[in-house]
Design a protein around this motif. Structure first.
Motif, PDB file in Angstrom:
ATOM      1  N   ASP A  48       0.827  -1.217   0.000  1.00 55.64           N
ATOM      2  CA  ASP A  48       0.000   0.000   0.000  1.00 55.64           C
ATOM      3  C   ASP A  48       0.864   1.272   0.000  1.00 55.64           C
ATOM      4  N   LYS A  49       2.169   1.104   0.081  1.00 57.84           N
ATOM      5  CA  LYS A  49       3.034   2.288   0.198  1.00 57.84           C
ATOM      6  C   LYS A  49       3.698   2.606  -1.141  1.00 57.84           C
ATOM      7  N   SER A  50       3.995   3.892  -1.337  1.00 58.52           N
ATOM      8  CA  SER A  50       4.748   4.280  -2.542  1.00 58.52           C
ATOM      9  C   SER A  50       6.227   3.936  -2.316  1.00 58.52           C
ATOM     10  N   ASN A  51       6.981   3.908  -3.412  1.00 58.45           N
ATOM     11  CA  ASN A  51       8.419   3.630  -3.277  1.00 58.45           C
ATOM     12  C   ASN A  51       9.102   4.663  -2.386  1.00 58.45           C
ATOM     13  N   THR A  52       8.690   5.921  -2.509  1.00 54.33           N
ATOM     14  CA  THR A  52       9.361   6.949  -1.703  1.00 54.33           C
ATOM     15  C   THR A  52       9.018   6.785  -0.222  1.00 54.33           C
ATOM     16  N   GLU A  53       7.787   6.372   0.083  1.00 53.65           N
ATOM     17  CA  GLU A  53       7.440   6.131   1.505  1.00 53.65           C
ATOM     18  C   GLU A  53       8.252   4.961   2.059  1.00 53.65           C
ATOM     19  N   ILE A  54       8.377   3.912   1.245  1.00 54.34           N
ATOM     20  CA  ILE A  54       9.150   2.733   1.689  1.00 54.34           C
ATOM     21  C   ILE A  54      10.600   3.150   1.958  1.00 54.34           C
ATOM     22  N   ALA A  55      11.168   3.875   0.998  1.00 51.80           N
ATOM     23  CA  ALA A  55      12.578   4.260   1.112  1.00 51.80           C
ATOM     24  C   ALA A  55      12.802   5.135   2.348  1.00 51.80           C
ATOM     25  N   TYR A  56      11.900   6.065   2.563  1.00 49.07           N
ATOM     26  CA  TYR A  56      12.054   6.972   3.704  1.00 49.07           C
ATOM     27  C   TYR A  56      12.014   6.197   5.022  1.00 49.07           C
ATOM     28  N   GLU A  57      11.010   5.332   5.175  1.00 49.86           N
ATOM     29  CA  GLU A  57      10.894   4.560   6.421  1.00 49.86           C
ATOM     30  C   GLU A  57      12.118   3.674   6.629  1.00 49.86           C
ATOM     31  N   ALA A  58      12.622   3.127   5.520  1.00 52.68           N
ATOM     32  CA  ALA A  58      13.729   2.174   5.629  1.00 52.68           C
ATOM     33  C   ALA A  58      15.044   2.841   6.012  1.00 52.68           C
ATOM     34  N   ILE A  59      15.251   4.075   5.551  1.00 51.35           N
ATOM     35  CA  ILE A  59      16.598   4.658   5.723  1.00 51.35           C
ATOM     36  C   ILE A  59      16.652   5.720   6.820  1.00 51.35           C
ATOM     37  N   LYS A  73      13.053  13.583   2.891  1.00 55.52           N
ATOM     38  CA  LYS A  73      11.944  13.180   1.996  1.00 55.52           C
ATOM     39  C   LYS A  73      12.163  13.748   0.594  1.00 55.52           C
ATOM     40  N   THR A  74      12.589  15.019   0.527  1.00 52.69           N
ATOM     41  CA  THR A  74      12.831  15.625  -0.793  1.00 52.69           C
ATOM     42  C   THR A  74      13.987  14.920  -1.507  1.00 52.69           C
ATOM     43  N   ILE A  75      15.044  14.621  -0.767  1.00 52.74           N
ATOM     44  CA  ILE A  75      16.190  13.926  -1.387  1.00 52.74           C
ATOM     45  C   ILE A  75      15.713  12.606  -1.997  1.00 52.74           C
ATOM     46  N   ILE A  76      14.885  11.887  -1.245  1.00 54.41           N
ATOM     47  CA  ILE A  76      14.409  10.587  -1.734  1.00 54.41           C
ATOM     48  C   ILE A  76      13.500  10.761  -2.949  1.00 54.41           C
ATOM     49  N   GLU A  77      12.617  11.754  -2.888  1.00 52.30           N
ATOM     50  CA  GLU A  77      11.717  11.962  -4.038  1.00 52.30           C
ATOM     51  C   GLU A  77      12.510  12.304  -5.304  1.00 52.30           C
ATOM     52  N   GLU A  78      13.530  13.149  -5.153  1.00 51.89           N
ATOM     53  CA  GLU A  78      14.322  13.516  -6.335  1.00 51.89           C
ATOM     54  C   GLU A  78      15.166  12.341  -6.831  1.00 51.89           C
ATOM     55  N   THR A  79      15.606  11.499  -5.885  1.00 57.47           N
ATOM     56  CA  THR A  79      16.464  10.366  -6.269  1.00 57.47           C
ATOM     57  C   THR A  79      15.676   9.296  -7.020  1.00 57.47           C
TER      58      THR A  79
END
Ligand SMILES: Cc1ncc(COP(=O)(O)O)c(C=O)c1O
Ligand SMILES: N[C@@H](CCOP(=O)(O)O)C(=O)O
Length: 429
Positions: A48-59, A73-79
């Motif tokens: 149910d999560k977006s890739n950016t939500e997953i990445a943020y929670e994980a790191i 969050k912005t760094i992850i969205e841009e990456t």
């Protein structure tokens, strides 16, 4: 989060310091002091999560609050502004395509993430940073692209002359601006050794702030853990036991996968798929680690004889060989076997792989001979980065994606060097 040096002779330090230094003062690789598993509910609801939500929670445990939540969050969205699709090969094997970024190699994520972290730290730090990178093919292009125009950062890329593909060479030698390519008369390990030596050279470090954008740098290495979560999200409803076959060279990618596993991601097993550079295969068979000079293969980005990250893999398994053996299998393949796998993937499954992915496919098949699982092999680069080999094997023309076409006709600019002294002179000028 604090980071310690795996040589255990340097003080523990912050994320910022570890990123800016690259390597600890005692030459050790940095490693997080703790890895706290995520809540089980995170994995239960991952689809149910977006890739950016997953990445943020994980790191975030590794980085916040040194980088504030909103900035991270912005760094992850841009990456992560491209796709990471899983493609089925057959009932038991899929591939996770990691080549949809700007340089069509999996390194794009780590390079873009690290460039933005360094950019953030540079807002408060007015000193220029020189980023040194050794590449066997793909890191150089991804770092050149990711760091192009980043304020206060100069990038110097060392690559082995004649041992990277034509397109890889174009990607790392044609951008100009703050990016310089040094063409080294030697193999990848010579480039990597020169970079590590530069970090320990006081004549250099007293005059400039050096860091690395190889996977020795935690900001380049850690974001690679996202891939395994993105694959799990796509496969969870279809398969119970998931294993990963990772084409490996410096072992940063597979090691990041093991961090994802520590965070609680249910991964049954890892397979390190290697070309003729079989230092780890030999270690797994003998428990004796004997690095040797790298040999040239058609999966050139994996031509590494002394993988930097193996020490992190040992640490993740508490330096316990039985624990490592239970989690990791490792196989090595010749170029002829790799070509046969490329052809099999094309003829039997109409899938055009690159030579690195083909080695990953062979690792998946080998593991499945004696084990039950669904194996995902990582497709770490786009096949057109190795156009001559791929077209020669499958006897078909492959369309060039726009990212590759954009560099084809650019002119290479590189400085030839053949010794550490020449690197030093270049940096001091
Ligand atoms: C296409 C490709 N596949 C595999 C690898 C090996 O990855 P690692 O060095 O993280 O083991 C690399 C380089 O790192 C690569 O560029
Ligand atoms: N295969 C790499 C070698 C360097 O690996 P890294 O992950 O430590 O940067 C390459 O393509 O250059």
């Amino acid at each position: 989060m604090k980071y310690y040096s795996l040589n255990k002779k340097a003080p523990n330090t912050t994320f910022e310091d570890a990123v800016v230094r690259g390597l600890a003062p005692d030459k050790g690789l940095y490693f997080p002091e703790s890895i706290t598993p995520l809540d089980a509910s995170f994995f239960e609801t991952i689809e149910d999560k977006s890739n950016t939500e997953i990445a943020y929670e994980a790191i975030k445990q590794f980085i916040v609050p040194e980088i504030p939540e909103d900035v991270l969050k912005t760094i992850i969205e841009e990456t992560l502004n491209f796709d990471f699709p899983v493609v089925d090969i057959n009932e038991n094997i899929s591939t996770l395509e990691l080549f949809h970024g700007p340089t069509m190699a999996f390194k794009d994520v780590g390079a873009r993430f690290m460039a933005r972290c360094l950019g953030y730290f540079n807002k408060t730090n007015t000193n220029n940073v020189t980023v040194l990178v050794a590449t066997s093919g793909d890191t150089g292009g991804a770092v050149a692209n990711g760091f192009l125009g980043v304020k206060g950062v100069n990038v110097v890329i060392l690559y082995p002359s004649g041992k990277v593909s034509d397109i890889q060479e174009k990607q790392l030698t044609t951008l100009g601006k703050n990016i310089t390519a040094l063409e080294v008369d030697g193999v990848f390990d010579d480039c990597q050794d020169m970079v590590k030596r530069a970090f320990m050279d006081e004549a250099l470090t007293s005059k400039m702030q050096l860091t690395s954008a190889n996977s020795i740098n935690i900001a380049r290495w850690l974001p690679q853990l996202f891939y395994y979560m993105f694959a799990y999200k796509q496969l969870k409803s279809k398969h119970k036991d998931i294993a990963f076959s990772v084409p490996s060279g410096n072992f940063g990618n597979i090691c990041a996968g093991m961090v994802a596993q520590k965070l609680g991601l249910p991964i049954k097993h890892f397979i390190a798929a290697n070309n003729a550079n079989d230092t780890v295969v030999n270690y797994m068979a003998t428990q004796s680690y004997n690095p040797k000079p790298s040999v040239q293969t058609i999966s050139n980005a994996m031509d590494v004889g002394n993988p930097s990250n193996f020490i992190r893999i040992l640490e993740l398994h508490d330096n316990n060989f039985e624990a490592l053996q239970a989690n990791l299998s490792s196989y090595s393949y010749t170029d002829d076997e790799t070509k046969a796998a490329l052809l099999e993937l094309y003829n039997d499954f109409t899938y055009v792989a690159d030579p690195h992915g083909a080695v990953g496919y062979l690792g998946a098949k080998a593991y499945l001979e004696n084990n039950d699982a669904h194996v995902v092999f990582l497709e770490t680069a786009h096949p057109t980065k190795f156009l001559d080999i791929v077209e020669d094997v499958i006897r078909e023309n492959v369309d060039l994606p726009p990212q590759i076409e954009a560099v084809m006709d650019k002119e290479k600019v590189a400085v030839a060097i053949s010794s550490y002294e020449e690197l030093k002179d270049f940096l001091l000028k």
